[in-house]
Design an enzyme around this catalytic site. Structure first.
Site, mmCIF file in Angstrom:
data_model
loop_
_atom_site.group_PDB
_atom_site.id
_atom_site.type_symbol
_atom_site.label_atom_id
_atom_site.label_comp_id
_atom_site.label_asym_id
_atom_site.label_seq_id
_atom_site.Cartn_x
_atom_site.Cartn_y
_atom_site.Cartn_z
ATOM 1 N N SER A 137 -29.028 -12.057 6.456
ATOM 2 C CA SER A 137 -29.695 -10.763 6.591
ATOM 3 C C SER A 137 -31.151 -11.054 6.851
ATOM 4 O O SER A 137 -31.602 -12.168 6.642
ATOM 5 C CB SER A 137 -29.516 -9.950 5.308
ATOM 6 O OG SER A 137 -30.036 -8.656 5.475
ATOM 7 N N CYS A 154 -15.877 -11.954 17.562
ATOM 8 C CA CYS A 154 -14.707 -12.036 18.454
ATOM 9 C C CYS A 154 -13.659 -11.007 18.079
ATOM 10 O O CYS A 154 -13.022 -10.405 18.948
ATOM 11 C CB CYS A 154 -14.127 -13.450 18.445
ATOM 12 S SG CYS A 154 -13.807 -14.141 16.815
#
Lengths: 543, 249
Positions: free
Chosen positions: A51, A517
């Protein structure tokens, strides 16, 4: 299955990020006798946390009111803030930021390493009696009589062919009266729970971003602790949502990263290369000169906001944090909302434990009555405006929405497409030429993945399932020219024999668990499942 | 037969360490720490000896800071029966470790002390040998196979160009090499059970051992980074460069 051992708990939490840890702490605060078990697929708490991070301490204030006197890693207060619109050669600083983009006013917020914050929260939780087991991946949702009754950890020591290796150890059933899924964005078990209970019925598709991050150490004389910079515009075109951050924090550390909206259309786009080349812009470059890169990592995040949040509860549990999609995109913050959602879910679970209810259903109402809902509601139209009208018009709308309407527009803009539907065929996409890495400020993918300390036990089955290989050839290769080889920030996907007989090579050992993905694959033909527990990146302190 | 297995808490083998900016050592703060892999092999072999009936008890020991308790819990989850933590400063020198271990050996009276051949952080490869010297025990170092036969330890050692088998009278010291075994996973049920196994904590300062540091680190530097390669145009150019630039032919 009978060889698996089982253990019973009041609450099982899947995932040791801010949401899961806040839920665990709140549970023990409200019901000290409750048995709480938390598992984390990373080798330790924090190992898979990526983050920025500028965090708003609002939820932390509510969870641990004394945190300021505790030995916490929340130390660097935001001191200066700059927002830039970039063209290729120039940066225009946005004036009066707190009025034009009030979501981004960061006064009172802190620049942190979220991994360190999680390690600290895990220590607090363990002291309160939460049982935390890192290195174990939740691989299977246990559903009995249509109620979630816990999760099973993955088997260890399975060989690539699926056989039991010499060190085979079966997984374990962690059975809970309630199970909280706190896997972060696009959780692999959350995906199954959503499908089983049809939790996304009637809500907008989720839309995502891919965040790619580096941590640098820079010369002390350049370090301005608490400096927070953001940019949008170049190098992305007007139709592509995204931008960069650069924060000075800790001891001479800089957190730099780039988020690309995964609803991007150009199949030739490479989020990794956009991230690399942005460092060369005159606004950012001086910050890196003379420094050295220490850590690299990537993770997808949920950007949809309120319209994309699914039904939150089901018989036997709830979705919390970014598993549900509580990130506040205009604010570019999800930690305080993730923590708050975990705390509210904990309150609902405690009520359900006392009344033996099947579903901790009061969670939804608790969210509606909290500042969490107010915040997401007022921010709800900004991200879809960018998706509809592009970056410049979207930014204009965002300013109007914030300044004139104050988030109270009587309409709600919706998302029309899931991110896997937005890609244009290779023949209709304009190729992008990216500069070669210079080895000083910009780097290639493999030397980057090296800095994520990624490791998977050898000889295990590939955890990236391409369900239908012929479909890969006709869709991914023939139409889109293998977009996975560009959006994957870890070099997992490569195409061999492109000229003769193109086939997909999956270097699953490189996977940094970003989940892109699973999100972006045009035919939804790639299924990300958990590898053996403890595998994946090992992000150190500073990340 | 009781086996004593000392285990060290080191930076995890997957982590790339970096040299501190002042060159006094490597940065270890906030890094993932694990059991030294050679010590894992020693724990595994000791547990296997107990499972085969050749040993009765496996006692794991760690010397260092409080967090080394996590390393001991891993040893217990792998199958050690109990654990002893000796609190000292971070990473004492091999001689100090060997002296502490000598005190513990005199207290616990094991017939075998099973160590890793070296720790992957400082690569000293000294503690086992020093302990053997201090105790006057026979030693079988770099073990790739260990059998207990008729009250003796038959240890196959990895040596340059082959292997060597030695037969040791007990009590003895054995240090584990890489090929001895492949350690088992600490499974989740066993990690849960390990929480209930006994773990005793001792203060290193109370053991009457001189822990003074005798070694001084002069400087620590990263290896020079490799220079970028060049593409040669012809075999002749390659030969020319190998001869005149690299001077290897």
């Amino acid at each position: 299955m009978s060889e698996r051992e089982a253990m019973d708990f009041d609450v099982v939490i899947v995932g040791g990020g801010p949401a899961g840890l806040a839920a665990a702490i709140r549970l023990r605060q409200l019901r000290p006798e409750a048995t709480v078990c938390l598992i984390e697929k990373g080798s330790e708490i924090g190992a898979h946390i990526v983050s920025g991070a500028v965090i708003e301490p609002r939820a932390l204030d509510e969870l641990l009111p004394d945190w300021r006197t505790m030995d916490s890693p929340v130390k660097t207060a935001v001191s200066e803030e700059e927002m830039y619109f970039l063209t290729e050669t120039k940066g225009y600083r946005i004036p009066a930021l707190d009025r034009v983009m009030p979501h981004l006013a960061n006064h009172g917020n802190y620049v942190v390493s979220l991994g360190e914050v999680c390690r600290w929260l895990a220590g607090v939780a363990e002291e309160m009696g939460v049982e935390i087991y890192p290195g174990f991946a939740g691989a299977e949702v246990l559903i009995e009589n249509n109620r979630v009754v816990g999760v099973a950890t993955g088997d260890m020591g399975i060989t690539r062919d699926g056989e039991h290796g010499p060190n085979y150890a079966p997984g374990m059933e962690l059975r809970g009266k309630y199970t909280l899924f706190a896997e972060g964005c696009r959780g692999s078990l959350t995906k199954r729970v959503m499908a089983h209970y049809d939790l996304r019925k009637g809500v907008d598709p989720q839309t995502y971003g891919l965040g790619i991050k580096e941590v640098w150490e820079i010369p002390p004389e350049k370090h301005r602790p608490g400096l927070v910079m953001h940019s949008f515009g170049w190098p992305l075109d007007d139709h592509t949502y995204g931008g960069s951050w650069l924060y000075h924090f800790g001891e001479n550390l800089v957190s730099y990263g780039f988020v690309t909206g995964l609803d991007y259309e150009n199949t030739w786009l490479s989020p990794f290369d956009e991230m690399q080349r942005t460092k060369l812009h005159p606004v950012f470059r001086p910050h890196f000169e003379g420094g050295r890169r220490l850590i690299y990592g990537a993770r997808a995040l949920s950007e949809g906001g309120l319209q994309s949040i699914p039904r939150l509860t089901f018989p036997g549990g709830a979705l919390i944090g970014d598993s549900a999609g509580f990130l506040n995109t205009p604010k570019i913050k999800g930690t305080h909302t993730a923590m708050k959602s975990g705390m509210l879910a904990a309150e609902a679970v405690v009520e359900a434990l006392a009344t033996e209810r099947v579903e901790p259903g009061s969670f939804t109402q608790r969210v509606r009555n909290s500042w969490l809902y107010e915040e997401l509601k007022s921010a709800r139209n900004i991200r879809p405006a960018f998706a509809r009208w592009g970056m410049k018009a979207g930014a204009l709308y965002a300013g109007v929405d914030a300044m004139l309407l104050r988030g109270r527009a009587p309409w709600t803009l919706h998302y029309r497409h899931a991110d896997n539907e937005t890609l244009r065929p290779a023949s209709l996409s304009e190729p992008i030429s990216y500069p070669k890495p210079d080895g000083k400020i910009t780097f290639d993918k493999l030397s980057s993945v090296f800095l994520s300390n990624t490791n998977h036990a050898e000889d295990q089955p590939v955890h990236l399932h391409v369900e239908n290989m012929p479909l890969w050839k006709t869709v991914n290769w023939d139409v889109f020219r293998a977009p996975e080889s560009r959006y994957c920030p870890a070099g997992v996907y490569e195409v061999a024999d492109q000229e003769t007989d193109p086939r997909l090579v999956i270097n699953s050992q490189n996977c940094v668990h970003c989940k892109t993905c699973d999100i972006k694959d045009p035919a939804q033909n790639i299924d990300w499942v958990t590898p053996e527990g403890g595998g994946g990146p090992n992000y150190p302190a500073g990340m | 037969m009781k086996i004593l297995v000392p285990v060290k808490r080191v930076v995890d083998y997957n982590i790339k360490v970096r040299v501190k900016s002042d060159g006094t050592g490597v940065e270890t703060a906030g890094l993932k720490m694990s059991m030294n892999p050679f010590d894992e092999i020693a724990v595994e072999e000791a547990v296997r000896l107990r499972e085969k009936g050749a040993a009765t008890e496996v006692v794991a020991v760690s010397i260092g800071v409080q967090q080394a308790q996590d390393t001991l819990r891993t040893a217990l989850a792998m199958g050690a029966d109990r654990a002893i933590l000796v609190l000292t400063e971070e990473s004492p020198e091999p001689l100090a470790v060997a002296k502490i271990l000598k005190v513990l050996v005199e207290r616990e009276k094991p017939e075998l002390a099973f160590l890793g051949k070296q720790a992957i952080d400082d690569d000293m490869n000294a503690t086992g040998q020093m302990l053997a010297g201090l105790l006057g025990w026979p030693q079988g170092t770099f073990a790739s196979k260990v059998e207990i036969v008729d009250g003796r330890a038959e240890v196959t050692r990895e040596i340059d160009g082959g292997s060597e088998t030695v037969s040791l009278t007990l009590p003895a010291i054995v240090t584990a090499d890489l090929r001895l075994n492949e350690p088992r996973y600490a499974s989740l049920p066993n990690i849960m059970k390990a929480k209930k196994k006994p773990l005793e904590t001792l203060q290193g300062a109370d053991l009457g051992v001189d822990l003074t540091r005798r070694l001084t680190t002069v400087s620590v530097a990263e290896p020079p980074s490799r220079k970028a390669g060049v593409t040669v145009k012809s075999v002749a150019e390659l030969v020319e460069k190998l001869r005149n630039e690299a001077k290897v032919i």
